[in-house]
Design a protein around this motif. Structure first.
Motif, mmCIF file in Angstrom:
data_model
loop_
_atom_site.group_PDB
_atom_site.id
_atom_site.type_symbol
_atom_site.label_atom_id
_atom_site.label_comp_id
_atom_site.label_asym_id
_atom_site.label_seq_id
_atom_site.Cartn_x
_atom_site.Cartn_y
_atom_site.Cartn_z
ATOM 1 N N GLY A 210 -16.847 -1.420 -11.329
ATOM 2 C CA GLY A 210 -15.405 -1.255 -11.172
ATOM 3 C C GLY A 210 -15.071 -1.105 -9.698
ATOM 4 O O GLY A 210 -15.905 -0.661 -8.910
ATOM 5 N N ARG A 211 -13.864 -1.487 -9.340
ATOM 6 C CA ARG A 211 -13.446 -1.337 -7.941
ATOM 7 C C ARG A 211 -11.930 -1.212 -7.884
ATOM 8 O O ARG A 211 -11.226 -1.587 -8.806
ATOM 9 C CB ARG A 211 -13.937 -2.482 -7.079
ATOM 10 N N GLY A 212 -11.473 -0.692 -6.745
ATOM 11 C CA GLY A 212 -10.040 -0.537 -6.538
ATOM 12 C C GLY A 212 -9.770 -0.141 -5.099
ATOM 13 O O GLY A 212 -10.687 0.182 -4.347
ATOM 14 N N SER A 213 -8.508 -0.150 -4.710
ATOM 15 C CA SER A 213 -8.118 0.290 -3.373
ATOM 16 C C SER A 213 -6.709 0.850 -3.448
ATOM 17 O O SER A 213 -5.960 0.582 -4.397
ATOM 18 C CB SER A 213 -8.188 -0.858 -2.368
ATOM 19 N N LYS A 214 -6.378 1.652 -2.433
ATOM 20 C CA LYS A 214 -5.040 2.240 -2.395
ATOM 21 C C LYS A 214 -4.593 2.414 -0.955
ATOM 22 O O LYS A 214 -5.306 2.989 -0.138
ATOM 23 C CB LYS A 214 -5.016 3.580 -3.099
ATOM 24 N N TYR A 215 -3.395 1.913 -0.671
ATOM 25 C CA TYR A 215 -2.737 2.107 0.614
ATOM 26 C C TYR A 215 -1.677 3.185 0.409
ATOM 27 O O TYR A 215 -0.966 3.176 -0.598
ATOM 28 C CB TYR A 215 -2.082 0.806 1.086
ATOM 29 N N ALA A 216 -1.579 4.122 1.341
ATOM 30 C CA ALA A 216 -0.590 5.190 1.197
ATOM 31 C C ALA A 216 0.013 5.542 2.547
ATOM 32 O O ALA A 216 -0.661 5.490 3.578
ATOM 33 C CB ALA A 216 -1.243 6.427 0.581
ATOM 34 N N GLN A 217 1.290 5.880 2.516
ATOM 35 C CA GLN A 217 1.986 6.468 3.659
ATOM 36 C C GLN A 217 2.510 7.825 3.201
ATOM 37 O O GLN A 217 3.136 7.927 2.144
ATOM 38 C CB GLN A 217 3.174 5.605 4.097
ATOM 39 N N THR A 218 2.229 8.852 3.999
ATOM 40 C CA THR A 218 2.642 10.207 3.656
ATOM 41 C C THR A 218 3.254 10.855 4.886
ATOM 42 O O THR A 218 2.775 10.655 6.002
ATOM 43 C CB THR A 218 1.432 11.036 3.171
#
Length: 159
Positions: A20-28
């Motif tokens: 399984g794989r995934g990614s996440k971009y976030a601005q906080t």
């Protein structure tokens, strides 16, 4: 032609694979409260990023922290100081193509930093007593574990 069990040889191969794989971009946006009331902001940078991750159901949960440093002037721009604050975060990375046949006890979580936490902008707020710092980051995750590969070999006796 009908094949019987003796005509088929079945082999099971165990292999470590990406399950399984995934990614996440976030601005906080984080709120920094300097010791002195800032007049202007001279700069902002992020450093000392550390994190750990665990598999929770069908997503990876990442717990991390980093230092936000804001260089600012105060006392009517006659002095400067640096406000340093350690901030924490929790990100949940959804996994795609999760292999349900992957052996649970063998699964390992690997997280990589695609985009290191980086200051996008810093602005004065709260009647000038606070600094709002907007930070971006991107994390990638892979689940690696043992899974079955199978191979069927047909043996035909052509007598």
């Amino acid at each position: 032609m009908v094949l019987s069990n003796k005509d088929l040889n079945y082999r099971e191969i165990m292999a470590n694979a990406v399950c399984g794989r995934g990614s996440k971009y976030a601005q906080t946006t984080y709120t920094i409260r300097p010791t002195y009331r800032p007049s202007t902001i001279g700069g902002c940078w992020v450093m000392n990023h550390i994190y750990e991750a665990e598999l929770v159901g069908d997503y990876v949960e990442v717990h991390g922290r980093f230092d936000v440093n804001v260089w600012y002037s105060h006392n009517n721009n006659s002095e400067t100081a640096v406000a340093k604050e350690t901030v924490t975060y929790v990100e949940q990375i959804a996994l795609r193509d999760l292999d349900t046949e992957c052996i649970r006890d063998s699964r390992e979580v690997h997280v990589s930093v695609i985009q290191s936490p980086n200051c996008l902008d810093a602005t004065l707020a709260g009647n000038g007593s606070e600094v709002l710092v907007r930070v971006e980051k991107e994390l990638g995750a892979e689940i690696i574990g043992q899974t079955n590969l199978c191979h069927i070999k047909r043996h035909l006796d052509l007598r």
